[in-house]
Motif scaffolding. Structure first.
Motif, PDB file in Angstrom:
ATOM      1  N   ALA A 165      36.395  12.821  43.040  1.00  0.00           N
ATOM      2  CA  ALA A 165      35.586  11.682  42.600  1.00  0.00           C
ATOM      3  C   ALA A 165      36.141  11.073  41.316  1.00  0.00           C
ATOM      4  O   ALA A 165      36.163   9.847  41.149  1.00  0.00           O
ATOM      5  CB  ALA A 165      34.141  12.130  42.391  1.00  0.00           C
ATOM      6  N   MET A 166      36.608  11.911  40.406  1.00  0.00           N
ATOM      7  CA  MET A 166      37.179  11.397  39.155  1.00  0.00           C
ATOM      8  C   MET A 166      38.419  10.556  39.412  1.00  0.00           C
ATOM      9  O   MET A 166      38.647   9.539  38.747  1.00  0.00           O
ATOM     10  CB  MET A 166      37.535  12.572  38.234  1.00  0.00           C
ATOM     11  N   MET A 167      39.234  10.979  40.400  1.00  0.00           N
ATOM     12  CA  MET A 167      40.460  10.228  40.692  1.00  0.00           C
ATOM     13  C   MET A 167      40.200   9.005  41.556  1.00  0.00           C
ATOM     14  O   MET A 167      40.664   7.905  41.250  1.00  0.00           O
ATOM     15  CB  MET A 167      41.470  11.151  41.383  1.00  0.00           C
ATOM     16  N   ALA A 168      39.443   9.173  42.645  1.00  0.00           N
ATOM     17  CA  ALA A 168      39.307   8.112  43.644  1.00  0.00           C
ATOM     18  C   ALA A 168      38.300   7.050  43.251  1.00  0.00           C
ATOM     19  O   ALA A 168      38.516   5.857  43.514  1.00  0.00           O
ATOM     20  CB  ALA A 168      38.918   8.724  44.990  1.00  0.00           C
ATOM     21  N   TRP A 169      37.201   7.444  42.643  1.00  0.00           N
ATOM     22  CA  TRP A 169      36.131   6.486  42.353  1.00  0.00           C
ATOM     23  C   TRP A 169      36.074   6.087  40.885  1.00  0.00           C
ATOM     24  O   TRP A 169      35.884   4.923  40.577  1.00  0.00           O
ATOM     25  CB  TRP A 169      34.787   7.069  42.795  1.00  0.00           C
ATOM     26  N   LEU A 170      36.242   7.035  39.987  1.00  0.00           N
ATOM     27  CA  LEU A 170      36.190   6.699  38.563  1.00  0.00           C
ATOM     28  C   LEU A 170      37.533   6.246  38.026  1.00  0.00           C
ATOM     29  O   LEU A 170      37.597   5.675  36.941  1.00  0.00           O
ATOM     30  CB  LEU A 170      35.692   7.918  37.768  1.00  0.00           C
ATOM     31  N   HIS A 171      38.619   6.541  38.773  1.00  0.00           N
ATOM     32  CA  HIS A 171      39.978   6.136  38.395  1.00  0.00           C
ATOM     33  C   HIS A 171      40.382   6.686  37.023  1.00  0.00           C
ATOM     34  O   HIS A 171      41.022   6.002  36.232  1.00  0.00           O
ATOM     35  CB  HIS A 171      40.114   4.607  38.407  1.00  0.00           C
ATOM     36  N   TRP A 172      39.991   7.918  36.752  1.00  0.00           N
ATOM     37  CA  TRP A 172      40.405   8.559  35.511  1.00  0.00           C
ATOM     38  C   TRP A 172      41.871   8.951  35.602  1.00  0.00           C
ATOM     39  O   TRP A 172      42.362   9.325  36.668  1.00  0.00           O
ATOM     40  CB  TRP A 172      39.557   9.798  35.248  1.00  0.00           C
ATOM     41  N   LEU A 178      43.225  16.993  34.499  1.00  0.00           N
ATOM     42  CA  LEU A 178      43.838  18.317  34.407  1.00  0.00           C
ATOM     43  C   LEU A 178      43.457  19.023  33.116  1.00  0.00           C
ATOM     44  O   LEU A 178      43.095  20.201  33.113  1.00  0.00           O
ATOM     45  CB  LEU A 178      45.360  18.191  34.506  1.00  0.00           C
ATOM     46  N   LEU A 179      43.544  18.290  32.004  1.00  0.00           N
ATOM     47  CA  LEU A 179      43.233  18.912  30.717  1.00  0.00           C
ATOM     48  C   LEU A 179      41.741  19.171  30.558  1.00  0.00           C
ATOM     49  O   LEU A 179      41.339  20.218  30.033  1.00  0.00           O
ATOM     50  CB  LEU A 179      43.725  18.016  29.572  1.00  0.00           C
ATOM     51  N   GLY A 180      40.924  18.229  31.034  1.00  0.00           N
ATOM     52  CA  GLY A 180      39.478  18.376  30.861  1.00  0.00           C
ATOM     53  C   GLY A 180      38.862  19.334  31.861  1.00  0.00           C
ATOM     54  O   GLY A 180      38.480  20.461  31.519  1.00  0.00           O
ATOM     55  N   LEU A 181      38.779  18.895  33.103  1.00  0.00           N
ATOM     56  CA  LEU A 181      38.160  19.721  34.137  1.00  0.00           C
ATOM     57  C   LEU A 181      38.975  20.991  34.392  1.00  0.00           C
ATOM     58  O   LEU A 181      38.403  22.090  34.540  1.00  0.00           O
ATOM     59  CB  LEU A 181      38.023  18.914  35.428  1.00  0.00           C
ATOM     60  N   GLY A 182      40.304  20.865  34.418  1.00  0.00           N
ATOM     61  CA  GLY A 182      41.133  22.050  34.634  1.00  0.00           C
ATOM     62  C   GLY A 182      41.006  23.059  33.504  1.00  0.00           C
ATOM     63  O   GLY A 182      40.912  24.267  33.742  1.00  0.00           O
ATOM     64  N   GLY A 183      41.006  22.562  32.277  1.00  0.00           N
ATOM     65  CA  GLY A 183      40.865  23.468  31.139  1.00  0.00           C
ATOM     66  C   GLY A 183      39.521  24.177  31.124  1.00  0.00           C
ATOM     67  O   GLY A 183      39.442  25.391  30.895  1.00  0.00           O
ATOM     68  N   LEU A 184      38.442  23.431  31.381  1.00  0.00           N
ATOM     69  CA  LEU A 184      37.113  24.046  31.427  1.00  0.00           C
ATOM     70  C   LEU A 184      37.025  25.087  32.539  1.00  0.00           C
ATOM     71  O   LEU A 184      36.406  26.149  32.367  1.00  0.00           O
ATOM     72  CB  LEU A 184      36.051  22.964  31.626  1.00  0.00           C
ATOM     73  N   THR A 185      37.639  24.789  33.678  1.00  0.00           N
ATOM     74  CA  THR A 185      37.614  25.743  34.796  1.00  0.00           C
ATOM     75  C   THR A 185      38.360  27.019  34.439  1.00  0.00           C
ATOM     76  O   THR A 185      37.912  28.124  34.774  1.00  0.00           O
ATOM     77  CB  THR A 185      38.238  25.104  36.049  1.00  0.00           C
ATOM     78  N   CYS A 186      39.508  26.900  33.752  1.00  0.00           N
ATOM     79  CA  CYS A 186      40.253  28.090  33.330  1.00  0.00           C
ATOM     80  C   CYS A 186      39.423  28.960  32.396  1.00  0.00           C
ATOM     81  O   CYS A 186      39.351  30.190  32.564  1.00  0.00           O
ATOM     82  CB  CYS A 186      41.560  27.674  32.649  1.00  0.00           C
ATOM     83  N   PHE A 187      38.783  28.328  31.405  1.00  0.00           N
ATOM     84  CA  PHE A 187      37.970  29.102  30.464  1.00  0.00           C
ATOM     85  C   PHE A 187      36.772  29.738  31.155  1.00  0.00           C
ATOM     86  O   PHE A 187      36.414  30.882  30.872  1.00  0.00           O
ATOM     87  CB  PHE A 187      37.502  28.203  29.323  1.00  0.00           C
ATOM     88  N   TYR A 188      36.154  29.005  32.080  1.00  0.00           N
ATOM     89  CA  TYR A 188      34.995  29.547  32.792  1.00  0.00           C
ATOM     90  C   TYR A 188      35.402  30.716  33.690  1.00  0.00           C
ATOM     91  O   TYR A 188      34.702  31.736  33.765  1.00  0.00           O
ATOM     92  CB  TYR A 188      34.332  28.441  33.608  1.00  0.00           C
ATOM     93  N   THR A 189      36.545  30.588  34.366  1.00  0.00           N
ATOM     94  CA  THR A 189      37.034  31.681  35.206  1.00  0.00           C
ATOM     95  C   THR A 189      37.339  32.910  34.364  1.00  0.00           C
ATOM     96  O   THR A 189      37.019  34.048  34.744  1.00  0.00           O
ATOM     97  CB  THR A 189      38.292  31.248  35.974  1.00  0.00           C
ATOM     98  N   TYR A 190      37.959  32.687  33.205  1.00  0.00           N
ATOM     99  CA  TYR A 190      38.241  33.800  32.293  1.00  0.00           C
ATOM    100  C   TYR A 190      36.953  34.486  31.853  1.00  0.00           C
ATOM    101  O   TYR A 190      36.872  35.720  31.822  1.00  0.00           O
ATOM    102  CB  TYR A 190      39.006  33.271  31.084  1.00  0.00           C
ATOM    103  N   TRP A 191      35.926  33.705  31.553  1.00  0.00           N
ATOM    104  CA  TRP A 191      34.642  34.273  31.137  1.00  0.00           C
ATOM    105  C   TRP A 191      33.999  35.079  32.263  1.00  0.00           C
ATOM    106  O   TRP A 191      33.455  36.170  32.036  1.00  0.00           O
ATOM    107  CB  TRP A 191      33.704  33.144  30.698  1.00  0.00           C
ATOM    108  N   VAL A 192      34.079  34.555  33.490  1.00  0.00           N
ATOM    109  CA  VAL A 192      33.519  35.269  34.636  1.00  0.00           C
ATOM    110  C   VAL A 192      34.235  36.595  34.855  1.00  0.00           C
ATOM    111  O   VAL A 192      33.601  37.633  35.099  1.00  0.00           O
ATOM    112  CB  VAL A 192      33.595  34.389  35.901  1.00  0.00           C
ATOM    113  N   LEU A 193      35.578  36.594  34.742  1.00  0.00           N
ATOM    114  CA  LEU A 193      36.339  37.823  34.936  1.00  0.00           C
ATOM    115  C   LEU A 193      36.023  38.851  33.852  1.00  0.00           C
ATOM    116  O   LEU A 193      35.860  40.048  34.142  1.00  0.00           O
ATOM    117  CB  LEU A 193      37.838  37.507  34.946  1.00  0.00           C
ATOM    118  N   ARG A 194      35.925  38.404  32.597  1.00  0.00           N
ATOM    119  CA  ARG A 194      35.580  39.330  31.519  1.00  0.00           C
ATOM    120  C   ARG A 194      34.183  39.900  31.711  1.00  0.00           C
ATOM    121  O   ARG A 194      33.946  41.089  31.446  1.00  0.00           O
ATOM    122  CB  ARG A 194      35.682  38.604  30.182  1.00  0.00           C
ATOM    123  N   ARG A 195      33.270  39.069  32.171  1.00  0.00           N
ATOM    124  CA  ARG A 195      31.903  39.540  32.407  1.00  0.00           C
ATOM    125  C   ARG A 195      31.876  40.602  33.493  1.00  0.00           C
ATOM    126  O   ARG A 195      31.139  41.601  33.391  1.00  0.00           O
ATOM    127  CB  ARG A 195      31.014  38.355  32.761  1.00  0.00           C
TER     128      ARG A 195
END
Length: 202
Positions: A165-172, A178-195
């Motif tokens: 949606a960010m690429m096709a409709w919002l044209h971000w 990659l930096l925003g959504l991808g970075g947040l996903t990496c940190f969230y995955t890391y938090w889930v694994l540590r938990r």
């Protein structure tokens, strides 16, 4: 000893085999080579597992430059170091470049011929439609390993829809996705694994 050799993962036996494999990929990649690369490298040759291909593809997409060139460099380096990286990249570039230059020369001579030019555009449109179907099929096949992802299948599907949606409709711009959504996903995955590690009994 024979059992160990039989269980060893497949790999290219020479730089020439690596070069020809990527040349074959490049010459089949109408509209994008990723669909052919997954089938050729994972299913036909067995050089990579689905999970390994996904990991390399994710890295190739984050790095600057064409995804498929980045992917060829990483796969070539995986098997033969810097020589393999250059060989795989050459396989992706040499034959398509020669074909493209030949087609550009031929189209230059046919540019004044209306009926032939119109037919050619129609043919290329048909090839693009088939290529789009190949890419969709590859995405569906590559999504199978996501069922074992720490975030779970529903979260991965939601992230995929959100990024689309960010690429096709919002044209971000892709870099911010990659930096925003991808970075947040990496940190969230890391938090889930540590938990999960802390919740497991010693």
């Amino acid at each position: 000893m024979a059992e160990t050799a039989a269980s060893a993962p497949a790999r290219p036996t020479s730089l020439w085999q690596l070069f020809m494999a990527f040349t074959s990929l490049a010459m089949q990649g109408f509209g994008g080579v990723l669909a052919v690369a997954q089938k050729e490298l994972c299913e036909r040759r067995g050089w990579l597992s689905q999970a390994e291909f996904l990991q390399l593809l994710a890295s190739a997409q984050v790095l600057p430059g064409p995804n498929v060139c980045n992917l060829s460099l990483m796969i070539g380096d995986r098997f033969f170091g810097w020589r393999g990286a250059l060989t795989a990249l050459a396989g992706m570039i040499v034959a398509p470049m020669g074909l493209l230059l030949t087609l550009a020369w031929a189209l230059g001579h046919l540019a004044q011929s209306g009926p032939i030019h119109t037919s050619l555009r129609g043919a290329l449109g048909g090839v693009a439609t088939v290529a789009a179907g190949q890419i969709i099929g590859t995405v569906l096949r590559l999504s199978a390993p996501l069922k074992d992802h720490p975030l779970g299948w529903p979260s991965c599907a939601a992230l995929a829809v959100l990024s689309f949606a960010m690429m096709a409709w919002l044209h971000w711009p892709l870099i911010w996705i990659l930096l925003g959504l991808g970075g947040l996903t990496c940190f969230y995955t890391y938090w889930v694994l540590r938990r999960k590690e802390h919740s497991c009994p010693p």
